[in-house]
Design a protein around this motif. Sequence first.
Motif, PDB file in Angstrom:
ATOM      1  N   GLY A  85       7.158   6.569 -27.547  1.00 31.89           N
ATOM      2  CA  GLY A  85       7.096   5.153 -27.905  1.00 31.89           C
ATOM      3  C   GLY A  85       7.081   4.205 -26.724  1.00 31.89           C
ATOM      4  N   HIS A  86       7.657   4.616 -25.619  1.00 31.90           N
ATOM      5  CA  HIS A  86       7.661   3.749 -24.438  1.00 31.90           C
ATOM      6  C   HIS A  86       7.523   4.620 -23.200  1.00 31.90           C
ATOM      7  CE1 HIS A  86       8.299   0.043 -22.259  1.00 31.90           C
ATOM      8  NE2 HIS A  86       8.994   0.751 -21.412  1.00 31.90           N
ATOM      9  N   PHE A  87       6.566   4.268 -22.371  1.00 27.61           N
ATOM     10  CA  PHE A  87       6.331   5.037 -21.157  1.00 27.61           C
ATOM     11  C   PHE A  87       5.656   4.147 -20.142  1.00 27.61           C
ATOM     12  CE2 PHE A  87       2.971   5.782 -24.255  1.00 27.61           C
ATOM     13  CZ  PHE A  87       1.837   5.396 -23.557  1.00 27.61           C
ATOM     14  N   LEU A  88       5.672   4.595 -18.911  1.00 32.90           N
ATOM     15  CA  LEU A  88       5.006   3.895 -17.810  1.00 32.90           C
ATOM     16  C   LEU A  88       3.835   4.746 -17.353  1.00 32.90           C
ATOM     17  CD1 LEU A  88       8.092   2.977 -15.583  1.00 32.90           C
ATOM     18  CD2 LEU A  88       7.176   1.735 -17.544  1.00 32.90           C
ATOM     19  N   ILE A  89       2.757   4.099 -16.982  1.00 36.81           N
ATOM     20  CA  ILE A  89       1.635   4.780 -16.344  1.00 36.81           C
ATOM     21  C   ILE A  89       1.648   4.321 -14.891  1.00 36.81           C
ATOM     22  CG2 ILE A  89      -0.849   5.150 -16.300  1.00 36.81           C
ATOM     23  CD1 ILE A  89      -0.825   4.317 -19.303  1.00 36.81           C
ATOM     24  N   ILE A  90       1.839   5.281 -13.998  1.00 32.97           N
ATOM     25  CA  ILE A  90       1.970   4.973 -12.576  1.00 32.97           C
ATOM     26  C   ILE A  90       1.013   5.840 -11.773  1.00 32.97           C
ATOM     27  CG2 ILE A  90       4.374   4.205 -12.731  1.00 32.97           C
ATOM     28  CD1 ILE A  90       5.265   6.986 -11.862  1.00 32.97           C
ATOM     29  N   ASP A  91       0.794   5.453 -10.517  1.00 29.85           N
ATOM     30  CA  ASP A  91      -0.003   6.293  -9.624  1.00 29.85           C
ATOM     31  C   ASP A  91       0.684   7.642  -9.478  1.00 29.85           C
ATOM     32  OD1 ASP A  91      -1.818   4.261  -9.132  1.00 29.85           O
ATOM     33  OD2 ASP A  91      -0.833   3.609  -7.293  1.00 29.85           O
ATOM     34  N   ARG A  92      -0.094   8.685  -9.433  1.00 29.63           N
ATOM     35  CA  ARG A  92       0.461  10.027  -9.264  1.00 29.63           C
ATOM     36  C   ARG A  92       0.720  10.290  -7.794  1.00 29.63           C
ATOM     37  NH1 ARG A  92      -2.354  15.643  -9.282  1.00 29.63           N
ATOM     38  NH2 ARG A  92      -0.520  16.948  -9.310  1.00 29.63           N
ATOM     39  N   LEU A  93       1.853  10.866  -7.508  1.00 32.21           N
ATOM     40  CA  LEU A  93       2.165  11.297  -6.151  1.00 32.21           C
ATOM     41  C   LEU A  93       1.766  12.760  -6.017  1.00 32.21           C
ATOM     42  CD1 LEU A  93       5.705   9.743  -5.695  1.00 32.21           C
ATOM     43  CD2 LEU A  93       3.533   8.866  -4.862  1.00 32.21           C
ATOM     44  N   PHE A  94       1.076  13.069  -4.957  1.00 25.87           N
ATOM     45  CA  PHE A  94       0.645  14.446  -4.745  1.00 25.87           C
ATOM     46  C   PHE A  94       1.606  15.219  -3.859  1.00 25.87           C
ATOM     47  CE2 PHE A  94      -3.105  12.300  -6.193  1.00 25.87           C
ATOM     48  CZ  PHE A  94      -3.641  13.212  -7.084  1.00 25.87           C
ATOM     49  N   LYS A  95       2.491  14.508  -3.177  1.00 29.06           N
ATOM     50  CA  LYS A  95       3.486  15.155  -2.318  1.00 29.06           C
ATOM     51  C   LYS A  95       4.776  14.355  -2.391  1.00 29.06           C
ATOM     52  CE  LYS A  95       0.078  16.914   0.874  1.00 29.06           C
ATOM     53  NZ  LYS A  95      -0.469  16.864   2.195  1.00 29.06           N
ATOM     54  N   THR A  96       5.896  15.038  -2.142  1.00 29.03           N
ATOM     55  CA  THR A  96       7.178  14.346  -2.101  1.00 29.03           C
ATOM     56  C   THR A  96       7.354  13.681  -0.733  1.00 29.03           C
ATOM     57  OG1 THR A  96       8.392  16.240  -1.225  1.00 29.03           O
ATOM     58  CG2 THR A  96       8.192  16.070  -3.652  1.00 29.03           C
ATOM     59  N   LEU A  97       8.300  12.792  -0.644  1.00 28.67           N
ATOM     60  CA  LEU A  97       8.583  12.136   0.630  1.00 28.67           C
ATOM     61  C   LEU A  97       8.989  13.178   1.675  1.00 28.67           C
ATOM     62  CD1 LEU A  97       8.937   9.617   2.360  1.00 28.67           C
ATOM     63  CD2 LEU A  97      11.242   9.379   1.418  1.00 28.67           C
ATOM     64  N   ASP A  98       9.775  14.153   1.275  1.00 31.12           N
ATOM     65  CA  ASP A  98      10.197  15.210   2.189  1.00 31.12           C
ATOM     66  C   ASP A  98       8.984  15.975   2.739  1.00 31.12           C
ATOM     67  OD1 ASP A  98      12.278  16.844   3.479  1.00 31.12           O
ATOM     68  OD2 ASP A  98      11.561  18.420   2.122  1.00 31.12           O
ATOM     69  N   GLN A  99       8.038  16.303   1.875  1.00 27.83           N
ATOM     70  CA  GLN A  99       6.831  17.004   2.317  1.00 27.83           C
ATOM     71  C   GLN A  99       6.042  16.153   3.307  1.00 27.83           C
ATOM     72  OE1 GLN A  99       5.247  17.646  -1.607  1.00 27.83           O
ATOM     73  NE2 GLN A  99       5.674  19.851  -1.531  1.00 27.83           N
TER      74      GLN A  99
ATOM     75  N   PRO B 289       0.802  -1.233   0.000  1.00 28.29           N
ATOM     76  CA  PRO B 289       0.000   0.000   0.000  1.00 28.29           C
ATOM     77  C   PRO B 289       0.835   1.283   0.000  1.00 28.29           C
ATOM     78  CG  PRO B 289      -0.194  -1.155   2.100  1.00 28.29           C
ATOM     79  CD  PRO B 289       0.540  -2.063   1.179  1.00 28.29           C
ATOM     80  N   ASN B 290       2.099   1.220   0.402  1.00 32.51           N
ATOM     81  CA  ASN B 290       2.932   2.420   0.446  1.00 32.51           C
ATOM     82  C   ASN B 290       3.869   2.553  -0.750  1.00 32.51           C
ATOM     83  OD1 ASN B 290       1.794   3.205   2.872  1.00 32.51           O
ATOM     84  ND2 ASN B 290       3.280   2.062   4.066  1.00 32.51           N
ATOM     85  N   ILE B 291       3.676   1.731  -1.768  1.00 36.44           N
ATOM     86  CA  ILE B 291       4.497   1.797  -2.978  1.00 36.44           C
ATOM     87  C   ILE B 291       3.565   2.045  -4.155  1.00 36.44           C
ATOM     88  CG2 ILE B 291       6.038   0.511  -4.504  1.00 36.44           C
ATOM     89  CD1 ILE B 291       7.009  -1.033  -2.051  1.00 36.44           C
ATOM     90  N   ILE B 292       3.934   3.015  -5.008  1.00 36.51           N
ATOM     91  CA  ILE B 292       3.099   3.307  -6.168  1.00 36.51           C
ATOM     92  C   ILE B 292       2.956   2.065  -7.035  1.00 36.51           C
ATOM     93  CG2 ILE B 292       3.643   5.764  -6.215  1.00 36.51           C
ATOM     94  CD1 ILE B 292       5.518   5.177  -8.557  1.00 36.51           C
ATOM     95  N   LYS B 293       1.852   2.007  -7.739  1.00 41.00           N
ATOM     96  CA  LYS B 293       1.567   0.850  -8.589  1.00 41.00           C
ATOM     97  C   LYS B 293       1.829   1.194 -10.046  1.00 41.00           C
ATOM     98  CE  LYS B 293      -2.042  -0.984  -5.590  1.00 41.00           C
ATOM     99  NZ  LYS B 293      -1.666  -0.167  -4.460  1.00 41.00           N
TER     100      LYS B 293
END
Length: 118
Positions: A79-93, A57-61
């Motif tokens: 031509g090649h890309f990943l679709i991942i969960d969007r992060l709304f804040k950085t780890l530092d934030q 649950p704490n790692i983007i999919k």
Amino acid sequence: RKGHQKYRQTKNARYAIKHVKEDYFDDFMEGHDSDTYVQAVCDLTLEAEILASLAHPNIIKLRGTSQSGVDGFCQGPSGHFLIIDRLFKTLDQRMREWRDDGEEHQSAHGGPNKKSRR
């Protein structure tokens, strides 16, 4: 490009598209600094493999990749890309919020207040 800017301004997007920088591909196609592009391609491929193998649950999919697969790297960023969960804040934030929340909780319940010790 206009659609690209519209996407960047969308605050509620659930997913992000991650790809190798266009500058790396341009340099590769022009015969300059091919090592940077090749390394970036390898890193993105490895990231996809790792994300696909994890479920926490704490790692983007990893939600998807381009249909071109690895062959898409010859087409550049589109031509090649990943679709991942969007992060709304950085780890530092997040860490700053957690720290501040902890301090507020302690001071509300009579615990030590770290700010007052400084």
